[in-house]
Design an enzyme around this catalytic site. Structure first.
Site, mmCIF file in Angstrom:
data_model
loop_
_atom_site.group_PDB
_atom_site.id
_atom_site.type_symbol
_atom_site.label_atom_id
_atom_site.label_comp_id
_atom_site.label_asym_id
_atom_site.label_seq_id
_atom_site.Cartn_x
_atom_site.Cartn_y
_atom_site.Cartn_z
ATOM 1 N N GLY A 53 18.131 70.475 86.657
ATOM 2 C CA GLY A 53 18.100 69.427 87.666
ATOM 3 C C GLY A 53 16.694 69.253 88.182
ATOM 4 O O GLY A 53 15.867 70.163 88.136
ATOM 5 N N GLU A 107 7.363 78.823 83.779
ATOM 6 C CA GLU A 107 8.484 79.355 84.570
ATOM 7 C C GLU A 107 9.742 78.500 84.451
ATOM 8 O O GLU A 107 10.860 79.012 84.370
ATOM 9 C CB GLU A 107 8.070 79.464 86.036
ATOM 10 N N LYS A 148 16.273 80.026 75.576
ATOM 11 C CA LYS A 148 15.874 80.812 76.742
ATOM 12 C C LYS A 148 15.901 82.305 76.421
ATOM 13 O O LYS A 148 15.034 83.068 76.871
ATOM 14 C CB LYS A 148 16.786 80.468 77.918
ATOM 15 N N GLY A 205 27.538 63.908 84.720
ATOM 16 C CA GLY A 205 26.122 64.010 84.350
ATOM 17 C C GLY A 205 25.672 65.434 84.066
ATOM 18 O O GLY A 205 24.478 65.708 83.946
ATOM 19 N N GLY A 242 15.820 77.252 85.244
ATOM 20 C CA GLY A 242 15.489 76.279 86.284
ATOM 21 C C GLY A 242 14.701 76.826 87.450
ATOM 22 O O GLY A 242 13.551 77.242 87.318
ATOM 23 N N LYS A 266 11.416 74.539 77.015
ATOM 24 C CA LYS A 266 11.965 75.748 76.373
ATOM 25 C C LYS A 266 12.095 75.605 74.861
ATOM 26 O O LYS A 266 11.833 76.528 74.111
ATOM 27 C CB LYS A 266 13.316 76.102 76.972
ATOM 28 N N VAL A 303 12.459 65.079 85.911
ATOM 29 C CA VAL A 303 11.721 66.254 86.375
ATOM 30 C C VAL A 303 10.304 65.864 86.829
ATOM 31 O O VAL A 303 9.825 66.346 87.860
ATOM 32 C CB VAL A 303 11.676 67.349 85.281
#
Lengths: 430, 430
Positions: free
Chosen positions: B301, B128, B204, B186, B133, B104, B15
């Site tokens: 992702g 956010e 979440k 993955g 995501g 999170k 990320v």
């Protein structure tokens, strides 16, 4: 510190009543979330006598919009249309008062003038409710996706059309029956042209594309077609081929050029957009890096619209509190594309339906005309006699240039074996 | 006026590289839209040697996160987990530096402590990317829908689970095969527990429910079940009955009380949520007045997450520019509900699958036990012998109380004619 904000609403119609009602019912919730209390201070309308099924004190009703402007901290324009609504907004901005509006037609047609006035007076103008009703798509595009290049926006943004097309699709109603039903249910106006001819969708496309690409486009560059030409047999054939038909705003960046168009569109039945039915709206935004995202909700009506207007009111209240006026400016010029692509220069896939004579050699002739312009076919259906000697022939092309397809259509329509006008629907691969 | 903002990223994993890449590629676009230019100033990681397939000058790489904090205008925490990430965030906030995080787990478990630190130092913390995501759901909930009472949130918020359930649904794979495939692609970790046992979704749900109802709930009040118990035959029966199965976060206000739960859920195959397949996420928010809205996109992702992190960066940059720190505070306490409903006090509809002996009187016995607790049935399927003498019996109830259903289940499992454990899946009517 400013704690209470005096809100003046011009226009006490359906949406005006919805906003007033939301402010009254949810003022506590808003205050808990933001520390600021919206106060419903004035409502102006020519008619302040007719009851609206909502309890507001008579003392806040007025017929004098201009006093309302001077006395309020924030002006909400819900008159609609491009007449006096424009005067009210310009007067408010000139007085330095922030404005919230839901007026898509006005922005699409006079956005530049209005935004210039806002910039000059350093006042906020917010307009979330102008596109896709309750869906906070403008906030999403300007803030939530601010780090993205926008590759594509596909929008189902007119509930009237989507209701009609859904009924044609699911129940194979014909267009006129579906339209009459929509009128009876209050989903279509007595004069439905603004909706079914695609103009309302184009207003919204003008706003979204301008936000995405940094130039205020207005209506001029938008190619617009409505849904009057769609027959229920087109739903039958589309469905067989794995598609459904929606009125889409298609906004795309391809090789740095931008195209903006509104027309009936075949989309895959498996896509999220295909599942948006009835009066609901949805906007698909593909960005880089975010990829494909989609936003769905009610696109019109008192309550959905009120939600977006009140969200704007809160944004303006926060700007007033922090002195952060124009934190996210109404519109920021900063061109992010090369050229606008005229409709004749786009390339896409096409659905063509022809009524042809049921005779040997007809298909060969048609295929030859298409092939002569480099248009190749991915599928074809011929079935069901329409009359004594005519049959429907449906063709799906591979990607072809609009101008080649249009020239082929003109030639096809001159053939003796082709009856009536040809039906052409563009395809969008999602 | 501050024009360039120095951004320091802690954590140069997938990320982190995505955010760096987005800042480098889209800095111009962001500058055109906002008038502010994000400058990729420092990246800290223990490992600064491994190449990341992204061109950043060596000079901005550092192993010293604490110097990065003191030298940057804005700190982005992308280390993840609840260990040193927490220290970095607290150190940044203590130094008055605004923070953007995607963490999170940390927020769900230590949100109160972190938000208290932010409040004390008057610094921004934005998050956010911690939920769903690339979908800007936190902005939507806190700003786009700020005028709404939140009646219901239903979220598909774990791509691993949704991938596995989609494969089980579409291709009738069994759970283990679908999980192995997810690992190979993955989409699932070597130890997939955090995902498939529902914990990630609960993290979440903790964040969204706190934002919706004005109290920081943490993980304690959330009832959590994962997807290990779902068999592909459950998809077969569900589908026959018009449903599919999703791992949902269900957050609801009913008669002013709030319930928060995460579990596999039957939802109508016609609903928009049912069409969310593969690794995609979607969150349905029902508010008053807005009605039903839905937000869809990639839930994880590098690229989708980067989009949300960069949106937060821009929000913080605007706050720095305007001095409007904490314009939308990280979390605002302001309780908007009465009580939390424990899971045993909820009422919903249920799908029950039992393996029973194929003998006369079995169904009567089972129906009697359910009826004895006031549980009435809306449909029933009995079909397909599983072995020499067992058959599957599937029952859908009308709305019933959880505690009655649980007590019935216990009694049913003691019957000689009932084999194995009973499968119970709650139903959500959308």
């Amino acid at each position: 510190m400013l704690k209470e904000v005096k809100i003046g609403i011009i226009g006490f119609g359906t949406v005006g009543a919805g906003v007033a009602s939301c402010l009254l019912e949810n003022a506590e919730v808003i205050a808990r979330r933001t520390g600021l209390k919206p106060v419903l201070f004035r409502i102006a309308d020519i008619d302040i006598a007719t009851p609206r099924n909502i309890k507001v004190p008579d003392s806040i009703l007025t017929q004098d919009a201009h006093s309302l402007i001077s006395e309020s901290d924030l002006v909400v324009e819900l008159v609609g249309g491009t007449g006096c609504a424009k005067d009210f907004i310009l007067a408010a901005l000139k007085a330095g008062k922030p404005v919230v509006t839901a007026n898509k037609a006005l922005l699409a047609e006079h956005g530049e003038e209005i935004f210039y006035a806002a910039e000059k007076s350093k006042a906020d103008i917010y307009y979330e409710a102008s596109v896709a009703g309750g869906i906070p798509i403008i906030k999403v595009l300007r803030e939530g996706l601010v780090g993205n290049r926008i590759e594509k926006i596909l929008g189902i943004m007119n509930g009237t059309c989507n209701y009609i097309l859904s009924r044609m699709s699911t129940d194979l109603l014909d267009f006129d029956t579906a339209l009459s039903e929509a009128k009876r249910l209050g989903y279509a106006e007595a004069n439905p042209s603004l909706d079914i001819d695609g103009i309302d969708t184009a207003h919204k496309a003008a706003i979204l594309s301008s936000l995405a690409y940094g130039e205020w486009f207005g209506m001029k560059p938008i190619h617009v077609e409505g849904i009057r030409g769609i027959k229920n047999e087109d739903f039958k054939y589309s469905s067989e081929l794995g598609y459904t038909i929606k009125l889409l705003a298609v906004i795309k960046q391809e090789s740095d050029d931008v195209q903006i168009r509104v027309h009936p569109t075949l989309i895959s039945s498996d896509s999220m957009l295909a599942n948006v039915s009835g009066v609901f709206n949805a906007v698909m935004v593909k960005g880089s890096p975010v990829g494909e995202t989609l936003y769905y909700g009610r696109g019109a009506g008192r309550d959905a619209t009120a939600s977006s207007v009140v969200a704007d009111i809160v944004d303006v209240m926060l700007n007033l509190k922090f002195g952060s006026h124009r934190r996210v400016p109404a519109f920021k010029i900063g061109k992010q594309y090369r050229n606008l692509t005229p409709i004749q220069d786009i390339a896409t896939r096409y659905y063509l339906r022809l009524q042809v004579l049921d005779r040997p050699g007809v298909i060969a002739k048609i295929a030859e005309i298409l092939a002569g312009r480099g248009i190749s076919l991915s599928s074809m259906i011929q079935r069901e006699k329409q009359s004594a000697e005519n049959v429907n022939l449906v063709v799906i092309t591979h990607i072809a240039k609009e101008k080649d397809v249009m020239s082929a259509v003109l030639e096809l329509e001159t053939l003796d074996c082709v009856k009536d006008k040809l039906v052409l629907i563009r395809i969008e691969d999602i």
